[in-house]
Design an enzyme around this catalytic site. Structure first.
Site, mmCIF file in Angstrom:
data_model
loop_
_atom_site.group_PDB
_atom_site.id
_atom_site.type_symbol
_atom_site.label_atom_id
_atom_site.label_comp_id
_atom_site.label_asym_id
_atom_site.label_seq_id
_atom_site.Cartn_x
_atom_site.Cartn_y
_atom_site.Cartn_z
ATOM 1 N N SER A 83 0.801 -1.237 0.000
ATOM 2 C CA SER A 83 0.000 0.000 0.000
ATOM 3 C C SER A 83 0.827 1.277 0.000
ATOM 4 O O SER A 83 0.266 2.361 -0.201
ATOM 5 C CB SER A 83 -0.923 0.017 1.215
ATOM 6 O OG SER A 83 -1.942 -0.913 1.041
ATOM 7 N N TYR A 209 -3.320 -3.137 -10.275
ATOM 8 C CA TYR A 209 -3.290 -2.868 -8.828
ATOM 9 C C TYR A 209 -2.451 -3.926 -8.103
ATOM 10 O O TYR A 209 -1.602 -3.594 -7.271
ATOM 11 C CB TYR A 209 -4.716 -2.828 -8.281
ATOM 12 C CG TYR A 209 -4.774 -2.752 -6.773
ATOM 13 C CD1 TYR A 209 -4.419 -1.582 -6.103
ATOM 14 C CD2 TYR A 209 -5.155 -3.851 -6.019
ATOM 15 C CE1 TYR A 209 -4.440 -1.523 -4.713
ATOM 16 C CE2 TYR A 209 -5.180 -3.791 -4.635
ATOM 17 C CZ TYR A 209 -4.825 -2.632 -3.989
ATOM 18 O OH TYR A 209 -4.842 -2.571 -2.616
ATOM 19 N N TYR A 261 -4.199 4.006 7.668
ATOM 20 C CA TYR A 261 -5.482 3.307 7.803
ATOM 21 C C TYR A 261 -6.225 3.728 9.065
ATOM 22 O O TYR A 261 -6.251 4.903 9.378
ATOM 23 C CB TYR A 261 -5.276 1.790 7.719
ATOM 24 C CG TYR A 261 -4.712 1.431 6.384
ATOM 25 C CD1 TYR A 261 -5.473 1.603 5.237
ATOM 26 C CD2 TYR A 261 -3.408 1.002 6.249
ATOM 27 C CE1 TYR A 261 -4.964 1.322 3.990
ATOM 28 C CE2 TYR A 261 -2.885 0.710 5.006
ATOM 29 C CZ TYR A 261 -3.668 0.877 3.883
ATOM 30 O OH TYR A 261 -3.155 0.605 2.663
HETATM 31 O O1 DON Z 1 -4.951 -4.834 -1.454
HETATM 32 C C1 DON Z 1 -4.230 -5.518 -0.734
HETATM 33 O O2 DON Z 1 -4.710 -6.316 0.018
HETATM 34 C C2 DON Z 1 -2.731 -5.345 -0.735
HETATM 35 N N1 DON Z 1 -2.172 -5.579 -1.966
HETATM 36 C C3 DON Z 1 -2.295 -4.011 -0.230
HETATM 37 C C4 DON Z 1 -2.733 -3.798 1.142
HETATM 38 C C5 DON Z 1 -1.836 -3.072 2.059
HETATM 39 O O3 DON Z 1 -0.640 -2.962 1.967
HETATM 40 C C6 DON Z 1 -2.534 -2.542 3.205
HETATM 41 N N2 DON Z 1 -1.581 -2.097 4.161
HETATM 42 N N3 DON Z 1 -1.544 -1.795 5.217
#
Ligand code: DON
Length: 345
Positions: A83, A209, A261
């Site tokens: 993310s 994504y 978050y």
């Molecule tokens: O969408 C997802 O689940 C992951 N590729 C990215 C999520 C992520 O890194 C959330 N982080 N705290």
């Protein structure tokens, strides 16, 4: 812990020492020692490949807007950006569409919800609250311009490379793992499409994504990305512009309000700096006009934030009074530590 005062030049030599002796090197070494032994948190396992990470890994990196580098621990270890990619892709989308068009499809409001939540999406007619939750990130990625999937992916990789200063690889097993298990993201994408907030083809948008999340970086790379934002969008090492200056404030704003978050509010309250975390264990922090910081440690708290990274940065912000609202002289102490010059009061 207070910043060390009397360390010798040798004691201060930590990691990649290219610059002048500086109290900050000794401070970083102490900070690393203090939090390396912390065993709290768990490896991400909702993407099966992520659970293979080394739980003891920990690295701290800082790159200044003039190109000084401070690193300690596993600053060169590769991990997936996850993310942390989101604000940077948002920057590319802003360059492609402009602020007002982006705001029509993705808001800039914090949710206080977990990163993969979409409970609010239906009540908001499918318009994601911000570009740093999954719904907003998928919508943003789907808007990246390019003549076909390969061109869009290359534009995204080129953009990240400009921030970092070198080309970035993709971890294909993580990409495959995410694509095979990302049913929740798929559900979000379908709903975005239903509401007219997904640009282009659904499978292609999701693949892009998942690929952006699977880009491999080091903690030092994250520090360089942060330093590039801190320097107004220009990479301090290469001198190359990674983002138009006018959009830097947009990225920093969403990072400040939404970057951690459902800990974003408390982070803003305690640390007071724009930042972005990822479930790969990275955090990228920006101290505007001064430096970028990258931390890496894959043990995560229940919200998905790196525990060692969070704790070390809270400590760093407190010790150096880094909170943006701390006082008029917020960064003096840090500047003095970087240069080794005495603090004039
Ligand atoms: O969408 C997802 O689940 C992951 N590729 C990215 C999520 C992520 O890194 C959330 N982080 N705290």
């Amino acid at each position: 812990m207070r910043p060390s005062k009397n360390s010798s030049a040798l004691d201060a030599m930590v990691g990649d020492l290219k610059a002048v002796a500086s109290p900050l090197r000794a401070y970083f070494s102490d900070l690393y020692d203090k939090y390396a032994s912390l065993q709290e948190g768990n490896l991400a396992n909702y993407i099966p490949e992520l659970s293979r990470a080394d739980p003891s890994a920990f690295g701290l990196s800082l790159v200044t807007v003039t190109g000084q580098v401070f690193v300690v621990g596993q600053a060169e270890q590769l991990f997936t950006i996850q993310s942390v990619s989101k604000p940077f892709v948002y920057g590319l989308a802003l360059e492609d569409h402009g602020r007002e068009e982006m705001l029509r499809h993705v808001g800039v409001e914090p949710t206080g919800d977990p990163f993969n939540s979409f409970t609010r999406l239906e009540r908001a007619d499918g318009k994601p609250f911000n570009p740093l939750i999954n719904a907003g990130a998928i919508a943003t990625t789907s808007m990246i311009k390019g003549d076909g999937p390969a061109a869009r992916f290359n534009r995204l990789l080129d953009m990240l490379a400009r921030y970092i200063g070198h080309p970035v690889p993709v971890d294909m097993p993580i990409f495959t793992s995410e694509r095979a298990t990302g049913h929740r993201n798929r559900a979000i994408a379908w709903f975005l499409m239903n509401c007219g907030h997904l640009g282009g083809d659904l499978d292609e948008a999701l693949d892009l994504y998942f690929k952006q999340c699977s880009v491999l970086v080091t903690g030092k790379d994250l520090a360089m990305m942060g330093a590039t934002l801190a320097a107004g969008g220009v990479n301090p090492m290469t001198g190359e512009r990674a983002l138009q200056q006018e959009y830097v404030q947009d990225l920093l704003s969403v990072m400040y309000s939404c970057g951690m978050y459902d800990y974003s509010g408390e982070w803003a309250y305690r640390v007071g700096l724009p930042a972005k975390s990822g479930v790969g264990g990275g955090i990228c922090i920006v101290i505007p006009g001064v430096c970028g910081i990258g931390t890496f440690s894959p043990l995560l708290d229940p919200r998905g934030n790196s525990v060692r990274g969070l704790r070390a940065l809270e400590q760093f912000s407190t010790d150096y009074k880094l909170h943006v609202f701390n006082s008029a002289d917020s960064y003096q102490k840090l500047r003095a530590a970087i240069t080794g010059r005495a603090l004039v009061v």
